[in-house]
Design an enzyme around this catalytic site. Structure first.
Site, PDB file in Angstrom:
ATOM      1  N   ASN A   9       0.864  -1.134   0.102  1.00 26.58           N
ATOM      2  CA  ASN A   9      -0.025   0.118  -0.172  1.00 26.58           C
ATOM      3  C   ASN A   9       0.657   1.238  -0.162  1.00 26.58           C
ATOM      4  OD1 ASN A   9      -1.748   1.996   0.392  1.00 26.58           O
ATOM      5  ND2 ASN A   9      -2.493   1.329   2.496  1.00 26.58           N
ATOM      6  N   TRP A  10       0.965   1.945  -1.026  1.00 24.95           N
ATOM      7  CA  TRP A  10       1.953   2.967  -1.397  1.00 24.95           C
ATOM      8  C   TRP A  10       1.353   4.331  -0.581  1.00 24.95           C
ATOM      9  CZ3 TRP A  10       4.345   3.153  -6.913  1.00 24.95           C
ATOM     10  CH2 TRP A  10       4.905   1.771  -6.919  1.00 24.95           C
ATOM     11  N   LYS A  11       0.136   4.238  -0.265  1.00 22.75           N
ATOM     12  CA  LYS A  11      -0.344   5.405   0.456  1.00 22.75           C
ATOM     13  C   LYS A  11      -0.270   6.775  -0.386  1.00 22.75           C
ATOM     14  CE  LYS A  11      -0.050   3.021   4.734  1.00 22.75           C
ATOM     15  NZ  LYS A  11       0.060   3.204   6.118  1.00 22.75           N
ATOM     16  N   HIS A  94      -9.349   0.987   4.916  1.00 24.12           N
ATOM     17  CA  HIS A  94      -8.056   1.070   5.698  1.00 24.12           C
ATOM     18  C   HIS A  94      -8.263   2.374   6.908  1.00 24.12           C
ATOM     19  CE1 HIS A  94      -3.969   2.401   6.509  1.00 24.12           C
ATOM     20  NE2 HIS A  94      -3.643   1.404   5.968  1.00 24.12           N
ATOM     21  N   GLU A  96      -6.756   4.765   8.081  1.00 22.90           N
ATOM     22  CA  GLU A  96      -6.472   5.912   7.838  1.00 22.90           C
ATOM     23  C   GLU A  96      -7.657   6.707   7.053  1.00 22.90           C
ATOM     24  OE1 GLU A  96      -2.673   5.579   5.509  1.00 22.90           O
ATOM     25  OE2 GLU A  96      -1.812   4.708   7.422  1.00 22.90           O
ATOM     26  N   GLU A 166      -5.361  -4.963  10.519  1.00 22.02           N
ATOM     27  CA  GLU A 166      -3.935  -3.903  11.022  1.00 22.02           C
ATOM     28  C   GLU A 166      -4.575  -2.933  12.280  1.00 22.02           C
ATOM     29  OE1 GLU A 166      -2.266  -2.626   6.936  1.00 22.02           O
ATOM     30  OE2 GLU A 166      -3.789  -1.690   7.154  1.00 22.02           O
ATOM     31  N   GLY A 172       2.925   2.155  10.994  1.00 22.60           N
ATOM     32  CA  GLY A 172       3.727   3.337  10.727  1.00 22.60           C
ATOM     33  C   GLY A 172       4.427   3.756  11.975  1.00 22.60           C
ATOM     34  N   SER A 212       3.644  -2.249  10.327  1.00 27.59           N
ATOM     35  CA  SER A 212       5.292  -2.290  10.417  1.00 27.59           C
ATOM     36  C   SER A 212       5.826  -3.729  10.285  1.00 27.59           C
ATOM     37  CB  SER A 212       5.553  -2.092  11.843  1.00 27.59           C
ATOM     38  OG  SER A 212       5.149  -0.925  12.200  1.00 27.59           O
ATOM     39  N   GLY A 233       3.007  -0.922   4.237  1.00 19.90           N
ATOM     40  CA  GLY A 233       3.116   0.357   4.051  1.00 19.90           C
ATOM     41  C   GLY A 233       4.692   0.547   3.624  1.00 19.90           C
TER      42      GLY A 233
HETATM   43  P1  13P Z   1       3.327   0.385   7.804  1.00 13.18           P
HETATM   44  O1  13P Z   1       3.765  -1.134   7.127  1.00 13.18           O
HETATM   45  O2  13P Z   1       4.061   1.316   7.014  1.00 13.18           O
HETATM   46  O3  13P Z   1       3.229   0.018   9.381  1.00 13.18           O
HETATM   47  O4  13P Z   1       1.833   0.481   7.209  1.00 13.18           O
HETATM   48  C1  13P Z   1       0.932  -0.452   7.366  1.00 13.18           C
HETATM   49  C2  13P Z   1      -0.312  -0.209   6.428  1.00 13.18           C
HETATM   50  O5  13P Z   1      -1.027   0.673   6.711  1.00 13.18           O
HETATM   51  C3  13P Z   1      -0.583  -1.042   5.206  1.00 13.18           C
HETATM   52  O6  13P Z   1      -1.817  -0.535   4.758  1.00 13.18           O
END
Ligand code: 13P
Length: 249
Positions: A9-11, A94, A96, A166, A172, A212, A233
């Site tokens: 997931n490149w966000k 997600h 976020e 998640e 993150g 993470s 992420g």
């Molecule tokens: P991180 O791997 O940066 O913790 O993010 C996880 C994530 O939100 C994947 O959708």
């Protein structure tokens, strides 16, 4: 049998030029595992990603979509628009999106229905916040999230659902759930699926862990019996790290 999946997931990262560079790097990596590999670039870079990966096994997927087919929803993108560029899988729910854009279980149920009605596969995300875990409410929170957004579906529809647990406190933050915590929750989710549906359905659904995941911890997390892969992420933004995770199976 359920599949092993690693999705990046490149966000809201990587512009056009950076997307081209990262995809070129990804194409240079060697895959030694049997995992399905997916990347989710931002909307504006989906088209170029499909072109760049035409001859690759990497699937390009979307990070979000709207529930309506079309209409007065300024700034939004529909399932048929995504399908038009070739998207067959979409990430929904997600944390976020839930935290910053007020996405509720009720809204997500509509998005899930719209995606399935368009023959798309859904990676459905959910997970508890730190306070829920501290108060030992994490299982109840997760059960509510999947019940509210998914359990109106009949069993056959679930073949197009991938679950992604998640925990918000692990996203993150560099703080990952321990492999035991991940296994415990994934097993609980599978039991919840058995209770709502049946063993065969529950055992056919891939449940990914996200939060993470790094090259250093992926192998141990993926070795757990109910963990079928990862939603990645930060580590998905570096080709070597991402493929170290893909190859951790
Ligand atoms: P991180 O791997 O940066 O913790 O993010 C996880 C994530 O939100 C994947 O959708």
């Amino acid at each position: 049998m359920r599949k092993n999946i690693v999705a990046g997931n490149w966000k809201m990262n990587k512009d056009m030029a950076q997307t081209d560079l990262l995809i070129a790097d990804l194409k240079n990596q060697e895959q030694t595992s049997n995992a399905e590999v997916m990347i989710a670039p931002t909307f504006t870079n989906l088209h170029q990603s499909f072109n760049a990966l035409e001859d690759s096994k990497i699937e390009v997927i979307a990070q979000n979509m709207h529930f309506a087919e079309s209409g007065a929803y300024t700034g939004e993108i529909s399932a048929s628009m995504l399908k038009g560029v070739g998207v067959k899988t979409v990430i929904l729910g997600h944390s976020e999106r839930r935290a910053y854009f007020n996405e509720t279980d009720e809204l997500l149920a509509k998005k899930v229905d719209a995606a399935l009605a368009n023959d798309m596969r859904v990676i459905f995300c959910f997970g508890e916040e730190l306070a829920d875990r501290k108060s030992d409410n994490h299982e109840a929170v997760v059960k509510n999230q999947i019940t509210n957004a998914l359990f109106h579906l009949e069993a056959p529809a679930l073949k197009n659902i991938v679950l992604a647990y998640e925990p918000v406190w692990a996203i993150g933050t560099g703080e990952t759930a321990s492999p035991e915590q991940a296994q415990e929750m994934h097993q609980y989710i599978r039991e919840t699926l058995v209770n709502r549906y049946d063993e065969a359905t529950a055992n056919s659904i891939s449940i990914l862990y996200g939060g993470s995941v790094k090259p250093a911890n992926a192998k141990e997390i993926f070795s757990k019996p109910d963990v079928d892969g990862g939603l990645i992420g930060g580590a998905a933004l570096k080709a070597e790290d991402f493929y170290a995770i893909v190859n951790a199976f």
